[in-house]
Design a protein around this motif. Structure first.
Motif, PDB file in Angstrom:
ATOM      1  N   THR A 126      35.159  38.057  38.854  1.00  0.00           N
ATOM      2  CA  THR A 126      36.549  37.783  38.486  1.00  0.00           C
ATOM      3  C   THR A 126      37.273  39.045  38.026  1.00  0.00           C
ATOM      4  N   ALA A 127      36.570  39.923  37.317  1.00  0.00           N
ATOM      5  CA  ALA A 127      37.195  41.161  36.858  1.00  0.00           C
ATOM      6  C   ALA A 127      37.571  42.053  38.037  1.00  0.00           C
ATOM      7  N   LEU A 128      36.669  42.170  39.002  1.00  0.00           N
ATOM      8  CA  LEU A 128      36.949  42.995  40.165  1.00  0.00           C
ATOM      9  C   LEU A 128      38.068  42.387  41.003  1.00  0.00           C
ATOM     10  N   ALA A 129      38.068  41.063  41.155  1.00  0.00           N
ATOM     11  CA  ALA A 129      39.122  40.405  41.933  1.00  0.00           C
ATOM     12  C   ALA A 129      40.485  40.597  41.294  1.00  0.00           C
ATOM     13  N   ALA A 130      40.529  40.633  39.961  1.00  0.00           N
ATOM     14  CA  ALA A 130      41.797  40.820  39.262  1.00  0.00           C
ATOM     15  C   ALA A 130      42.324  42.241  39.423  1.00  0.00           C
ATOM     16  N   ASN A 131      41.406  43.208  39.502  1.00  0.00           N
ATOM     17  CA  ASN A 131      41.813  44.616  39.574  1.00  0.00           C
ATOM     18  C   ASN A 131      41.914  45.146  41.002  1.00  0.00           C
ATOM     19  N   ASN A 132      41.048  44.650  41.869  1.00  0.00           N
ATOM     20  CA  ASN A 132      41.026  45.159  43.245  1.00  0.00           C
ATOM     21  C   ASN A 132      40.504  44.048  44.156  1.00  0.00           C
ATOM     22  N   LEU A 133      41.416  43.232  44.637  1.00  0.00           N
ATOM     23  CA  LEU A 133      41.025  42.064  45.427  1.00  0.00           C
ATOM     24  C   LEU A 133      40.284  42.469  46.695  1.00  0.00           C
ATOM     25  N   ASP A 134      40.701  43.524  47.336  1.00  0.00           N
ATOM     26  CA  ASP A 134      40.051  43.965  48.572  1.00  0.00           C
ATOM     27  C   ASP A 134      38.593  44.349  48.313  1.00  0.00           C
ATOM     28  N   ALA A 135      38.351  45.036  47.221  1.00  0.00           N
ATOM     29  CA  ALA A 135      36.984  45.434  46.888  1.00  0.00           C
ATOM     30  C   ALA A 135      36.124  44.219  46.557  1.00  0.00           C
ATOM     31  N   ALA A 136      36.706  43.277  45.808  1.00  0.00           N
ATOM     32  CA  ALA A 136      35.973  42.056  45.468  1.00  0.00           C
ATOM     33  C   ALA A 136      35.658  41.246  46.720  1.00  0.00           C
ATOM     34  N   ALA A 137      36.633  41.181  47.634  1.00  0.00           N
ATOM     35  CA  ALA A 137      36.429  40.436  48.871  1.00  0.00           C
ATOM     36  C   ALA A 137      35.328  41.066  49.706  1.00  0.00           C
ATOM     37  N   GLU A 138      35.300  42.382  49.750  1.00  0.00           N
ATOM     38  CA  GLU A 138      34.277  43.087  50.525  1.00  0.00           C
ATOM     39  C   GLU A 138      32.880  42.875  49.948  1.00  0.00           C
ATOM     40  N   LYS A 139      32.793  42.857  48.630  1.00  0.00           N
ATOM     41  CA  LYS A 139      31.486  42.782  47.978  1.00  0.00           C
ATOM     42  C   LYS A 139      30.974  41.358  47.815  1.00  0.00           C
ATOM     43  N   TYR A 140      31.872  40.438  47.473  1.00  0.00           N
ATOM     44  CA  TYR A 140      31.434  39.081  47.126  1.00  0.00           C
ATOM     45  C   TYR A 140      32.095  37.982  47.954  1.00  0.00           C
ATOM     46  N   GLY A 141      33.144  38.302  48.695  1.00  0.00           N
ATOM     47  CA  GLY A 141      33.977  37.262  49.277  1.00  0.00           C
ATOM     48  C   GLY A 141      33.823  37.039  50.761  1.00  0.00           C
ATOM     49  N   HIS A 142      34.477  35.972  51.203  1.00  0.00           N
ATOM     50  CA  HIS A 142      34.554  35.653  52.634  1.00  0.00           C
ATOM     51  C   HIS A 142      35.733  34.722  52.851  1.00  0.00           C
ATOM     52  N   LYS A 143      36.377  34.859  54.016  1.00  0.00           N
ATOM     53  CA  LYS A 143      37.358  33.868  54.430  1.00  0.00           C
ATOM     54  C   LYS A 143      37.470  33.888  55.939  1.00  0.00           C
ATOM     55  N   GLU A 144      37.763  32.715  56.478  1.00  0.00           N
ATOM     56  CA  GLU A 144      37.924  32.578  57.919  1.00  0.00           C
ATOM     57  C   GLU A 144      39.153  33.337  58.399  1.00  0.00           C
ATOM     58  N   LYS A 145      39.054  33.917  59.576  1.00  0.00           N
ATOM     59  CA  LYS A 145      40.187  34.645  60.153  1.00  0.00           C
ATOM     60  C   LYS A 145      41.315  33.683  60.518  1.00  0.00           C
ATOM     61  N   GLN A 146      40.930  32.460  60.937  1.00  0.00           N
ATOM     62  CA  GLN A 146      41.952  31.469  61.289  1.00  0.00           C
ATOM     63  C   GLN A 146      42.517  30.820  60.023  1.00  0.00           C
ATOM     64  N   GLY A 147      43.795  30.502  60.062  1.00  0.00           N
ATOM     65  CA  GLY A 147      44.399  29.764  58.967  1.00  0.00           C
ATOM     66  C   GLY A 147      44.751  30.631  57.774  1.00  0.00           C
ATOM     67  N   ASN A 148      45.142  29.966  56.710  1.00  0.00           N
ATOM     68  CA  ASN A 148      45.590  30.654  55.502  1.00  0.00           C
ATOM     69  C   ASN A 148      44.716  30.330  54.296  1.00  0.00           C
ATOM     70  N   ALA A 149      43.444  30.124  54.525  1.00  0.00           N
ATOM     71  CA  ALA A 149      42.536  29.808  53.423  1.00  0.00           C
ATOM     72  C   ALA A 149      42.425  30.993  52.473  1.00  0.00           C
ATOM     73  N   PRO A 150      42.251  30.722  51.167  1.00  0.00           N
ATOM     74  CA  PRO A 150      42.085  31.824  50.211  1.00  0.00           C
ATOM     75  C   PRO A 150      40.699  32.443  50.334  1.00  0.00           C
ATOM     76  N   TRP A 151      40.526  33.596  49.737  1.00  0.00           N
ATOM     77  CA  TRP A 151      39.196  34.176  49.645  1.00  0.00           C
ATOM     78  C   TRP A 151      38.295  33.244  48.837  1.00  0.00           C
ATOM     79  N   THR A 152      37.051  33.153  49.269  1.00  0.00           N
ATOM     80  CA  THR A 152      36.051  32.380  48.534  1.00  0.00           C
ATOM     81  C   THR A 152      34.940  33.330  48.119  1.00  0.00           C
ATOM     82  N   PHE A 153      34.551  33.265  46.846  1.00  0.00           N
ATOM     83  CA  PHE A 153      33.611  34.238  46.292  1.00  0.00           C
ATOM     84  C   PHE A 153      32.286  33.586  45.911  1.00  0.00           C
ATOM     85  N   ALA A 154      31.205  34.301  46.181  1.00  0.00           N
ATOM     86  CA  ALA A 154      29.878  33.895  45.720  1.00  0.00           C
ATOM     87  C   ALA A 154      29.672  34.464  44.324  1.00  0.00           C
TER      88      ALA A 154
END
Length: 212
Positions: free
Chosen positions: A67-95
């Motif tokens: 959560t701290a990384l997502a608040a400060n750098n969403l792209d970095a958090a998404a790369e390290k912990y996240g995933h989202k489908e290319k289709q649609g407008n779903a939010p990032w989902t984090f493990a």
């Protein structure tokens, strides 16, 4: 000549009879058809222990770190912990891995949950679903190795997402006690979608332990 006419009559009658027949599948054919039908519950069960849980355990970070990384750098958090489908407008989902103390509980509704404090300030930081009804498709959406294009349509994709919730409820959540949860420790590995500002993250566990 009479024999020829009789033979023709029999052939014509046979043809007419066949045109009104319905061919019924044999029992073996019915079993084969059923085996080949779309079965999201079986698909999830087949990969749960071998792929889903190991993937989440390996990819998840401590909830506070994610959560701290997502608040400060969403792209970095998404790369390290996240995933989202290319289709649609779903939010990032984090493990993530939740480790804290239950500070509130709602166990009367079917969409039961507990609120968990992970930083020791006695305030809820994350809401953990404990079923039997689980909202959303966080577990499906956190996995890089499944995607929408593997399914025929949006209906199958939605059923597949629901099957993850059904599986985790049957395997884990329905075994949890619903009595006196507030004050107990909770450890869980799972996933949550990026929440709207000011909203508690809605976490769905793939593993969970509630202690004393």
């Amino acid at each position: 000549m009479l024999r020829f006419q009789a033979a023709c009559t029999l052939m014509l009658a046979g043809a007419l009879a066949l045109s009104g027949c319905k061919f019924v599948k044999t029992e073996d054919e019915q079993k084969q058809a059923a085996a080949g039908a779309f079965n999201p519950d079986r698909l999830v069960a087949d990969i749960w222990d071998a792929k889903v849980v190991p993937y989440l355990v390996e990819r998840a970070g401590a909830f506070k770190d994610v959560t701290a990384l997502a608040a400060n750098n969403l792209d970095a958090a998404a790369e390290k912990y996240g995933h989202k489908e290319k289709q649609g407008n779903a939010p990032w989902t984090f493990a993530a891995k939740v480790d804290g103390v239950i500070v509130a509980e709602e166990t009367k509704s079917r969409a039961a949950y507990v609120d968990v404090d992970v930083d020791g300030d006695k305030k809820a930081d994350v809401r953990v679903s404990i079923g039997p009804a689980i909202r959303g498709t966080a577990l499906r959406d956190s996995l890089k190795f499944v995607n929408f294009n593997e399914f025929k349509n949006q209906i199958e994709w939605a059923q597949y997402g629901k099957a993850f919730n059904t599986h985790v409820n049957r395997a884990l959540l329905e075994k949890l006690s619903r009595e006196g949860l507030t004050g107990k420790t909770l450890k869980a590995t799972g996933a949550y979608p990026l929440p709207a500002k000011g909203q508690l993250p809605q976490f769905v566990p793939a593993t969970i332990t509630v202690g004393g």
